[in-house]
Structure formats: structure tokens, C-alpha cells
Design a protein around this motif. Structure first.
Motif, short mmCIF file in Angstrom:
data_model
loop_
_atom_site.label_atom_id
_atom_site.label_comp_id
_atom_site.label_asym_id
_atom_site.label_seq_id
_atom_site.Cartn_x
_atom_site.Cartn_y
_atom_site.Cartn_z
N ALA A 1 0.80 -1.22 0.00
CA ALA A 1 0.00 0.00 0.00
C ALA A 1 0.83 1.28 0.00
N VAL A 2 2.09 1.19 0.43
CA VAL A 2 2.92 2.38 0.60
C VAL A 2 4.07 2.34 -0.40
N SER A 3 4.28 3.46 -1.08
CA SER A 3 5.36 3.52 -2.06
C SER A 3 6.71 3.56 -1.36
N ASN A 4 7.76 3.18 -2.09
CA ASN A 4 9.11 3.21 -1.54
C ASN A 4 9.53 4.64 -1.23
N GLY A 5 9.11 5.59 -2.06
CA GLY A 5 9.43 6.99 -1.81
C GLY A 5 8.80 7.51 -0.54
N PHE A 6 7.53 7.17 -0.32
CA PHE A 6 6.83 7.62 0.89
C PHE A 6 7.48 7.03 2.13
N SER A 7 7.91 5.79 2.05
CA SER A 7 8.53 5.16 3.22
C SER A 7 9.99 5.53 3.38
N ARG A 8 10.48 6.37 2.47
CA ARG A 8 11.87 6.86 2.50
C ARG A 8 12.87 5.72 2.56
N GLY A 9 12.60 4.69 1.78
CA GLY A 9 13.53 3.58 1.68
C GLY A 9 13.49 2.63 2.85
#
Length: 69
Positions: A55-63
Motif C-alpha cells: 500500500a505504501v510507495s518506496n518513496g513515501f517510506s523513505r527507503g
């Protein structure tokens, strides 16, 4: 209860060891049941983590989690 081999007299219990004792007490003193309870909870948490990764993009999760291949 058996004493750990590396335990010195008067050594304070670690936080994890305290949690282990609490889990065994909650299972009525049965270490196998306590372990099974922990394993079931771990499977549930791994499932929740997999859903959040989807559900969460890699960018949003800051890697925080690896990008999907």
C-alpha cells in the motif's frame, strides 16, 4: 527454573527475558504454548507488514523497505 549458564549472581533480567517470562506465565507456564503464541503473532505481523508494503510507495517510506522488483 534452571539458571542460565552465563548468569551471574544478582544479574538483572534483560527486557526480552522479562517478556519471555511474561509470555510463559500468560500461557499457564507452558513454554511450548508460549512459543506457539509468539509464532502466531509473528505470522500476523508479517502479513500486516506485507500489506503495508503493497500500500505504501518506496518513496513515501523513505527507503524503509526495499523497492519491489
Amino acid at each position: 527454573m534452571k539458571k542460565r549458564q552465563n548468569e551471574s549472581a544478582g544479574e538483572d533480567m534483560s527486557e526480552l527475558e522479562l517478556f519471555a517470562h511474561q509470555a510463559i506465565a500468560a500461557a499457564g507456564g507452558d513454554a511450548v504454548i508460549a512459543l506457539l503464541n509468539v509464532l502466531v503473532k509473528n505470522v500476523e505481523l508479517e502479513r500486516e507488514l506485507a500489506l503495508s508494503r503493497a500500500a505504501v510507495s518506496n518513496g513515501f517510506s523513505r527507503g524503509w523497505h526495499k523497492a519491489r522488483p
